[in-house]
Design an enzyme around this catalytic site. Structure first.
Site, PDB file in Angstrom:
ATOM      1  N   GLY A  18     -28.044   6.001  19.686  1.00 37.92           N
ATOM      2  CA  GLY A  18     -27.187   7.027  19.105  1.00 37.92           C
ATOM      3  C   GLY A  18     -26.278   7.731  20.087  1.00 37.92           C
ATOM      4  O   GLY A  18     -25.815   7.147  21.071  1.00 37.92           O
TER       5      GLY A  18
ATOM      6  N   HIS B 258     -14.931   7.579 -20.306  1.00 38.10           N
ATOM      7  CA  HIS B 258     -14.258   8.843 -20.569  1.00 38.10           C
ATOM      8  C   HIS B 258     -15.266   9.824 -21.152  1.00 38.10           C
ATOM      9  O   HIS B 258     -16.040   9.434 -22.020  1.00 38.10           O
ATOM     10  CB  HIS B 258     -13.125   8.616 -21.577  1.00 38.10           C
ATOM     11  CG  HIS B 258     -12.440   9.887 -21.962  1.00 38.10           C
ATOM     12  ND1 HIS B 258     -11.593  10.550 -21.099  1.00 38.10           N
ATOM     13  CD2 HIS B 258     -12.518  10.639 -23.090  1.00 38.10           C
ATOM     14  CE1 HIS B 258     -11.155  11.651 -21.707  1.00 38.10           C
ATOM     15  NE2 HIS B 258     -11.704  11.722 -22.908  1.00 38.10           N
TER      16      HIS B 258
END
Ligand code: NAD
Length: 462
Positions: free
Chosen positions: A145, A441
């Site tokens: 990291g 929708h």
């Protein structure tokens, strides 16, 4: 010293490392994973993505309860901030997830070593912990990291001048917080503390916020953040900071000295390779300290691979995960692939900002012919019902082939909406493919469909 042998040793149990270990175990390898922190999950789970999201969600609820629920006809009185309880929410969230990773390693029969892992010559990894272990292995994946960077003249003191880890843990709301850097961390943590009551000033070296993201989208974001009370000083090159009597003075070219209670330095991160024993085998790093790898994540040394923040590319948890899986697949099965053109980036502010693929600036620079389709949330029924109408979806498609080259969303749930466009890009979809797909929708996703229609000048609802 205890001795052991494994097929594969992964150093680092962040999102890149632990996912690589799991994939390798799935493919039948005898895997070990070394982590120096007591909790697994790396920066992302312990002190990054996850705790910041816990605070972003919680602080947004506070803002809603203090006023913005009124627009729904919901009146709330006697709202108080209990920062201690909010911080406990963060801690609980982190604990559950880091313990979850420990459970995943166990489930996959991965041997976990607690301590600092380092290379010690070819095929040997040493773990310095409560016990010392000498592990012999055929392959090693380095997934260590990154750590926060700072600037010359600005030294972390853990209390007044801090990086993101400390800025997640404050038990009092700073009166005035100055943030250096208008990138991911500066905007997310700046938003958290501004919502909780801090005056927040963001100093940015460049003439814009969110460098690397689409320019138009970043401009819209800055306008919205300003409305939320964040102050920006652009073209401000910070030259130093000092602490006296509990106050920090920040010096910057392009700005008068600024006095504040806390200074958050968010100017990027650098690869974490200290004490990793790279020299013991002769692993190359580049001018930015990143481990040099080939297209199969192999370092300059046979049998040693590297993924995630410690190598080139965006420092994002999901990029590290993809690399972890692909690296292991390449070394076990001979083939593994990451499509770096379709890695999304998301800033979890309010509204969220999400991006994938090329920006308009990049397409102009490379003289790629393109068309733009945009659609505002203002014209979407669901956004209206949510009272979340700021922002737009912008799709960039190749002018001749119509293939989607990039997409940039600022608006409600942008981080979730971008997933459709990532999948579309993975499949090499055209804007028309998205435009002709049925979108339920009323949903926010209809804004994506309309933006795809807009590429061909045929929006239906505007
Ligand atoms: P960043 O690269 O996103 O932003 C750093 C900012 O600091 C840039 O705008 C840069 O121009 C500015 N800067 C650099 N030097 C400066 C100076 N001297 N004075 C003023 N401004 C200066 O870095 P970050 O916000 O620190 O985040 C670190 C890493 O963590 C990033 O790579 C990011 O990918 C990752 N991260 C991701 C997320 C997310 O996915 N939501 C959240 C947090 C962090």
């Amino acid at each position: 010293m205890k001795e052991a042998t494994h097929d594969l040793v992964v150093i680092g149990a962040g999102p890149g490392g632990y996912v690589a270990a799991i994939r390798a175990a799935q493919l039948g390898l005898d895997v070990a994973c070394i982590e120096k922190e007591p909790a697994l999950g790396g920066t992302c789970l312990r002190v990054g993505c996850i705790p910041s999201k816990a605070l972003l969600e919680a602080s947004e609820r506070y803002v809603e309860a203090r006023g913005s629920l009124k627009r729904f006809g919901v009146k709330v009185s006697g709202v108080e901030l209990d920062l201690g309880a909010m911080q406990r929410h963060r801690e609980r969230t982190v604990k559950a997830l880091t313990q979850g990773v420990a459970g995943l390693l166990k489930k996959n029969a991965i041997t976990r070593y607690a301590g600092h892992g380092r290379l010690d010559g070819p095929g040997v990894v040493i773990v310095d912990g409560e016990d010392t272990h000498k592990i012999s292995c055929q392959r090693v994946i380095l997934a260590t990291g990154s750590v926060p960077s700072t600037l010359p003249g600005v030294e972390f003191d853990g209390e007044h001048i801090v990086g993101s880890t400390e800025a997640l843990e404050w038990r009092e709301v700073p009166e005035h917080l100055v943030v250096i850097g208008a990138g991911y961390i500066g905007l997310e943590l700046g938003s958290v503390w501004a919502r909780l009551g801090s005056k927040v000033t963001v100093l940015e070296y460049l003439d814009r916020i969110l460098p690397g993201m689409d320019g138009e989208t970043a401009k819209q974001a800055q306008r919205l953040f300003k409305k939320q009370g964040l102050q920006f000083v652009l073209r401000a090159k910070v030259t130093g900071a000092s602490v006296k009597d509990g106050k920090v003075t920040v010096q910057a070219d392009g700005s008068d000295p600024i006095e504040c209670d806390r200074l958050l330095v968010a100017v990027g991160r650098r690869p974490s390779t200290e004490g990793l024993g790279l020299d013991s085998v002769g692993i190359e790093t580049d001018e930015r300290g990143r481990i040099v790898i080939d297209e199969h994540w192999k370092t300059s040394v046979d049998g040693v691979y590297a993924i995630g923040d410690v190598v080139r590319g965006p420092m994002l948890a999901h990029k590290a995960e993809e690399e972890g899986v692909a690296c292991v697949e390449a070394l076990v099965e001979g083939y593994g692939h990451v499509n770096y053109d379709a890695i999304p980036g998301i800033v979890y502010t309010h509204p969220e900002i999400a991006s994938v693929g090329k920006t308009e600036e990049q397409l102009k620079d490379s003289a790629t012919p393109y068309k733009v389709g945009k659609f505002p949330f203002m014209a979407n029924g669901r956004a209206k019902a949510l009272a979340e109408t700021d922002g737009q979806v912008k799709i960039l498609a190749h002018a001749e082939t119509d293939r989607i080259l990039g997409a940039h969303v600022i608006g409600p749930r942008a981080g979730d909406l971008i997933a459709e466009l990532v999948v579309a890009m993975e499949f090499g979809a055209s804007a028309e493919d998205v435009a002709r797909s049925s979108h339920a929708h009323p949903t926010l996703a209809e804004v994506v469909k309309e933006a795809a229609l807009a590429v061909h000048g045929r929006t239906l609802n505007i």
